[in-house]
Motif scaffolding. Structure first.
Motif, PDB file in Angstrom:
ATOM      1  N   GLN A 316      80.007 -45.301  -3.448  1.00 30.21           N
ATOM      2  CA  GLN A 316      79.873 -46.735  -3.140  1.00 30.21           C
ATOM      3  C   GLN A 316      79.797 -46.963  -1.623  1.00 30.21           C
ATOM      4  O   GLN A 316      79.006 -47.793  -1.159  1.00 30.21           O
ATOM      5  N   ALA A 317      80.612 -46.234  -0.857  1.00 28.11           N
ATOM      6  CA  ALA A 317      80.596 -46.425   0.599  1.00 28.11           C
ATOM      7  C   ALA A 317      79.256 -45.990   1.178  1.00 28.11           C
ATOM      8  O   ALA A 317      78.690 -46.669   2.044  1.00 28.11           O
ATOM      9  N   ASN A 318      78.745 -44.862   0.706  1.00 29.01           N
ATOM     10  CA  ASN A 318      77.446 -44.395   1.195  1.00 29.01           C
ATOM     11  C   ASN A 318      76.325 -45.338   0.768  1.00 29.01           C
ATOM     12  O   ASN A 318      75.453 -45.682   1.571  1.00 29.01           O
ATOM     13  N   ALA A 319      76.347 -45.744  -0.501  1.00 30.13           N
ATOM     14  CA  ALA A 319      75.302 -46.647  -0.991  1.00 30.13           C
ATOM     15  C   ALA A 319      75.369 -47.992  -0.267  1.00 30.13           C
ATOM     16  O   ALA A 319      74.330 -48.591   0.055  1.00 30.13           O
ATOM     17  N   ALA A 320      76.573 -48.468   0.009  1.00 29.98           N
ATOM     18  CA  ALA A 320      76.728 -49.752   0.715  1.00 29.98           C
ATOM     19  C   ALA A 320      76.137 -49.666   2.115  1.00 29.98           C
ATOM     20  O   ALA A 320      75.424 -50.569   2.568  1.00 29.98           O
ATOM     21  N   LYS A 321      76.415 -48.565   2.803  1.00 34.67           N
ATOM     22  CA  LYS A 321      75.866 -48.403   4.161  1.00 34.67           C
ATOM     23  C   LYS A 321      74.340 -48.342   4.085  1.00 34.67           C
ATOM     24  O   LYS A 321      73.644 -48.963   4.897  1.00 34.67           O
ATOM     25  N   TYR A 322      73.818 -47.617   3.130  1.00 33.50           N
ATOM     26  CA  TYR A 322      72.359 -47.508   2.989  1.00 33.50           C
ATOM     27  C   TYR A 322      71.743 -48.880   2.709  1.00 33.50           C
ATOM     28  O   TYR A 322      70.819 -49.321   3.395  1.00 33.50           O
ATOM     29  N   PRO A 364      75.973 -43.916  11.778  1.00 32.88           N
ATOM     30  CA  PRO A 364      76.427 -42.579  12.167  1.00 32.88           C
ATOM     31  C   PRO A 364      75.847 -41.478  11.286  1.00 32.88           C
ATOM     32  O   PRO A 364      76.060 -40.307  11.563  1.00 32.88           O
ATOM     33  N   VAL A 365      75.135 -41.881  10.241  1.00 28.36           N
ATOM     34  CA  VAL A 365      74.475 -40.870   9.407  1.00 28.36           C
ATOM     35  C   VAL A 365      73.151 -41.475   8.962  1.00 28.36           C
ATOM     36  O   VAL A 365      73.047 -42.683   8.723  1.00 28.36           O
ATOM     37  N   SER A 366      72.129 -40.638   8.877  1.00 29.79           N
ATOM     38  CA  SER A 366      70.781 -41.144   8.611  1.00 29.79           C
ATOM     39  C   SER A 366      70.601 -41.527   7.148  1.00 29.79           C
ATOM     40  O   SER A 366      71.392 -41.156   6.281  1.00 29.79           O
ATOM     41  N   ARG A 367      69.512 -42.259   6.890  1.00 24.10           N
ATOM     42  CA  ARG A 367      69.189 -42.660   5.512  1.00 24.10           C
ATOM     43  C   ARG A 367      69.026 -41.428   4.624  1.00 24.10           C
ATOM     44  O   ARG A 367      69.518 -41.374   3.498  1.00 24.10           O
ATOM     45  N   GLN A 368      68.311 -40.426   5.167  1.00 30.81           N
ATOM     46  CA  GLN A 368      68.038 -39.246   4.339  1.00 30.81           C
ATOM     47  C   GLN A 368      69.317 -38.525   3.932  1.00 30.81           C
ATOM     48  O   GLN A 368      69.443 -38.067   2.795  1.00 30.81           O
ATOM     49  N   MET A 369      70.265 -38.430   4.862  1.00 34.99           N
ATOM     50  CA  MET A 369      71.482 -37.692   4.534  1.00 34.99           C
ATOM     51  C   MET A 369      72.338 -38.452   3.523  1.00 34.99           C
ATOM     52  O   MET A 369      73.040 -37.844   2.706  1.00 34.99           O
ATOM     53  N   ILE A 370      72.255 -39.781   3.546  1.00 38.95           N
ATOM     54  CA  ILE A 370      72.964 -40.560   2.522  1.00 38.95           C
ATOM     55  C   ILE A 370      72.323 -40.312   1.163  1.00 38.95           C
ATOM     56  O   ILE A 370      73.014 -40.088   0.160  1.00 38.95           O
ATOM     57  N   LEU A 371      70.997 -40.326   1.129  1.00 35.03           N
ATOM     58  CA  LEU A 371      70.326 -40.095  -0.157  1.00 35.03           C
ATOM     59  C   LEU A 371      70.560 -38.665  -0.624  1.00 35.03           C
ATOM     60  O   LEU A 371      70.703 -38.412  -1.832  1.00 35.03           O
ATOM     61  N   ASN A 372      70.634 -37.712   0.320  1.00 30.86           N
ATOM     62  CA  ASN A 372      70.982 -36.332  -0.054  1.00 30.86           C
ATOM     63  C   ASN A 372      72.352 -36.308  -0.737  1.00 30.86           C
ATOM     64  O   ASN A 372      72.546 -35.639  -1.754  1.00 30.86           O
ATOM     65  N   PHE A 373      73.309 -37.040  -0.158  1.00 27.61           N
ATOM     66  CA  PHE A 373      74.674 -37.076  -0.696  1.00 27.61           C
ATOM     67  C   PHE A 373      74.672 -37.650  -2.115  1.00 27.61           C
ATOM     68  O   PHE A 373      75.276 -37.078  -3.035  1.00 27.61           O
ATOM     69  N   ILE A 374      73.979 -38.774  -2.296  1.00 26.72           N
ATOM     70  CA  ILE A 374      73.973 -39.418  -3.620  1.00 26.72           C
ATOM     71  C   ILE A 374      73.265 -38.524  -4.641  1.00 26.72           C
ATOM     72  O   ILE A 374      73.742 -38.350  -5.775  1.00 26.72           O
ATOM     73  N   ALA A 375      72.153 -37.928  -4.224  1.00 20.61           N
ATOM     74  CA  ALA A 375      71.411 -37.054  -5.147  1.00 20.61           C
ATOM     75  C   ALA A 375      72.296 -35.902  -5.623  1.00 20.61           C
ATOM     76  O   ALA A 375      72.332 -35.579  -6.815  1.00 20.61           O
ATOM     77  N   GLU A 376      73.046 -35.326  -4.682  1.00 22.44           N
ATOM     78  CA  GLU A 376      73.846 -34.145  -5.024  1.00 22.44           C
ATOM     79  C   GLU A 376      75.145 -34.525  -5.739  1.00 22.44           C
ATOM     80  O   GLU A 376      75.466 -33.998  -6.811  1.00 22.44           O
ATOM     81  N   LYS A 377      75.893 -35.457  -5.144  1.00 22.05           N
ATOM     82  CA  LYS A 377      77.252 -35.725  -5.645  1.00 22.05           C
ATOM     83  C   LYS A 377      77.290 -36.698  -6.823  1.00 22.05           C
ATOM     84  O   LYS A 377      78.200 -36.633  -7.643  1.00 22.05           O
ATOM     85  N   VAL A 378      76.336 -37.627  -6.875  1.00 24.20           N
ATOM     86  CA  VAL A 378      76.355 -38.605  -7.967  1.00 24.20           C
ATOM     87  C   VAL A 378      75.428 -38.170  -9.095  1.00 24.20           C
ATOM     88  O   VAL A 378      75.785 -38.224 -10.271  1.00 24.20           O
ATOM     89  N   LEU A 379      74.229 -37.721  -8.720  1.00 20.63           N
ATOM     90  CA  LEU A 379      73.219 -37.394  -9.747  1.00 20.63           C
ATOM     91  C   LEU A 379      73.227 -35.925 -10.136  1.00 20.63           C
ATOM     92  O   LEU A 379      72.447 -35.502 -10.990  1.00 20.63           O
ATOM     93  N   ASP A 380      74.078 -35.145  -9.463  1.00 23.36           N
ATOM     94  CA  ASP A 380      74.222 -33.730  -9.793  1.00 23.36           C
ATOM     95  C   ASP A 380      72.902 -32.966  -9.663  1.00 23.36           C
ATOM     96  O   ASP A 380      72.611 -32.058 -10.456  1.00 23.36           O
ATOM     97  N   LEU A 381      72.104 -33.358  -8.674  1.00 21.42           N
ATOM     98  CA  LEU A 381      70.861 -32.633  -8.413  1.00 21.42           C
ATOM     99  C   LEU A 381      71.148 -31.480  -7.452  1.00 21.42           C
ATOM    100  O   LEU A 381      72.153 -31.506  -6.736  1.00 21.42           O
ATOM    101  N   PRO A 382      70.279 -30.468  -7.408  1.00 20.81           N
ATOM    102  CA  PRO A 382      70.556 -29.326  -6.520  1.00 20.81           C
ATOM    103  C   PRO A 382      70.606 -29.761  -5.061  1.00 20.81           C
ATOM    104  O   PRO A 382      69.847 -30.642  -4.650  1.00 20.81           O
ATOM    105  N   ARG A 383      71.508 -29.154  -4.309  1.00 19.53           N
ATOM    106  CA  ARG A 383      71.600 -29.452  -2.873  1.00 19.53           C
ATOM    107  C   ARG A 383      70.276 -29.050  -2.219  1.00 19.53           C
ATOM    108  O   ARG A 383      69.755 -27.952  -2.457  1.00 19.53           O
ATOM    109  N   SER A 384      69.746 -29.955  -1.386  1.00 21.31           N
ATOM    110  CA  SER A 384      68.388 -29.736  -0.873  1.00 21.31           C
ATOM    111  C   SER A 384      68.367 -29.188   0.547  1.00 21.31           C
ATOM    112  O   SER A 384      67.312 -29.031   1.133  1.00 21.31           O
ATOM    113  N   TYR A 385      69.500 -28.913   1.139  1.00 23.02           N
ATOM    114  CA  TYR A 385      69.487 -28.441   2.531  1.00 23.02           C
ATOM    115  C   TYR A 385      70.585 -27.422   2.746  1.00 23.02           C
ATOM    116  O   TYR A 385      71.456 -27.258   1.901  1.00 23.02           O
TER     117      TYR A 385
END
Ligand SMILES: Cc1cc2nc3c(=O)[nH]c(=O)nc-3n(C[C@H](O)[C@H](O)[C@H](O)COP(=O)(O)OP(=O)(O)OC[C@H]3O[C@@H](n4cnc5c(N)ncnc54)[C@H](O)[C@@H]3O)c2cc1C
Length: 385
Positions: A316-322, A364-385
């Motif tokens: 929620q904190a990451n999505a809110a910032k995004y 303090p963190v870019s849009r891409q890194m927030i979406l990376n976080f949500i993809a990995e931690k919320v959607l359980d997708l493979p870590r992309s970096y």
């Protein structure tokens, strides 16, 4: 402020009192500070005098002991007054920057560091980012070498905001080993004979400086290390979610400020014999911007409520910032376009807010890194970096 936009702010006494304080710092104040690259010292002092710097700090050290929700309301109201990111960045570090000390500092450190930050007597900058490592924090190169009862810090930092006026620096440096586990956290007096500070000429928020730091053997007493050696990154993690919530709050306020200026103009400016706001092509982008800001605000407040009640809130904190950063940018863009040619004139302020609205999308963190976080931690997708 117009009534529709008013409702996007929680209408509580805290918000109202912050707005009253901000009324003494009108648009001209922020426009001039931006043009002259002048830190808003009077504003920061007024916020300190009102006791807001300690809103989320423990009562035992002079704070109010309230939550991130209250800190968010303050920052949203500051940005929403038209102060934008210049206003929030001028006080953000005092309001929240020393959270790592609250979370992991000793009683002695809290007693020494927190009261002067809450009173505004000290100002700390936060030094993480380095030119060679970027968002890959595990590659930080700045080194802290132990030398008896002190450390000597040497390295380079980039983008460090408020270093021109800071008395202290919360700094991450490598004490041994590779990766994130080799990092430690220090609270260092900013000794300018050991740190060369060069301001970066940047797109916006010129009132609040960001800098390149060249650090050569900066002395830090051992008793100013926060936590154990190697614990620096783990301690910083504690503060990431509330920091994202507070950045989101500032973005929402900034977007609402731009929207307010645009709606006032759209009601008053007449072309083809009627107010330009009577055209749906003008009104709809503004209405859409309001809807997006309101949605981001709801998400931000939900993240704050989760954090304050001790529940996990990373997604929620990451999505809110995004969402807040994107909604803020969209609102500012719509505002500039609503004012037409005047949107491009400094006198009308929306161009200043537009420039500032880019910051929330990068730091303090870019849009891409927030979406990376949500993809990995919320959607359980493979870590992309
Ligand atoms: C106005 C301003 C104030 C700031 N204040 C401070 C401060 O006070 N203290 C501080 O320490 N820092 C500060 N920063 C730095 C800020 O936190 C960084 O700029 C930000 O974290 C991005 O890091 P970077 O610039 O090194 O980007 P880089 O790491 O170089 O990345 C560049 C771009 O590539 C993208 N990218 C990189 N890797 C990936 C990947 N794996 N997947 C997808 N995309 C990727 C990034 O998202 C970004 O868009 C500030 C920055 C600005 C602009």
């Amino acid at each position: 402020m117009s009534s529709g936009i008013d409702e996007a702010f929680a209408s509580d006494a805290l918000t109202e009192s912050v707005r009253r304080l901000c009324a003494d710092f009108p648009a001209e104040y922020w426009r001039t500070a931006d043009e002259q690259h002048r830190f808003p010292v009077e504003f920061r002092q007024a916020v300190a005098d009102a006791g807001y710097l300690g809103v989320a700090m423990p009562e035992a050290y002079g704070g109010s002991g309230l939550g991130i929700r209250e800190a968010a309301l303050i920052l949203k109201a500051i940005a929403g007054s038209g102060a934008g990111a210049s206003g929030t960045s001028a006080v953000h570090m005092n309001i929240f920057g020393l959270h790592p000390v609250v979370a992991a500092g000793t009683e002695d450190q809290k007693a020494r560091f927190l009261p002067p930050i809450i009173s505004g007597e000290h100002h700390a900058c936060f030094a993480v980012t380095e030119p060679n490592s970027g968002l890959d924090t595990g590659k930080l190169e700045t080194v802290a070498r132990r030398d008896g009862d002190r450390y000597l810090i040497t390295g380079r930092k980039i983008w460090i905001s408020t270093a021109q006026i800071a008395s202290h620096m919360l700094i991450v440096a490598r004490t041994g080993g590779e990766g994130l586990k080799g990092l430690s956290l220090f609270y260092a007096p900013l000794d300018r004979s050991k740190v060369e500070i060069r301001e970066i000429d940047k797109m916006g928020r010129a009132a609040v400086d960001s800098n390149m730091l060249f650090i050569e053997n900066l002395e830090v007493p051992v008793e100013n290390r926060i936590g154990a050696e190697g614990d620096g990154f783990r301690i910083l993690l504690h503060g990431l979610n509330p920091e994202r919530i507070l950045v989101a709050a500032g973005c929402i306020g900034l977007g609402l400020a731009a929207l307010e200026k645009a709606t006032v103009y759209a009601r008053e400016r007449e072309v083809f014999g009627r107010p330009i706001g009577a055209n749906q092509g003008v009104a709809h982008p503004l209405a859409e911007a309001w809807a997006k800001l309101e949605a981001a605000d709801a998400l931000m407040m939900r993240a704050a409520a989760l954090y304050d009640s001790g529940q996990p809130c990373g997604p929620q904190a990451n999505a809110a910032k995004y969402m807040a950063a994107e909604a803020s940018f969209a609102a500012c863009e719509a505002a500039v376009l609503t004012l037409g040619g005047m949107g491009y004139a400094r006198e009308y302020d929306v161009e200043r807010l537009f420039r500032e609205s880019m910051i929330g999308r990068i730091a303090p963190v870019s849009r891409q890194m927030i979406l990376n976080f949500i993809a990995e931690k919320v959607l359980d997708l493979p870590r992309s970096y």
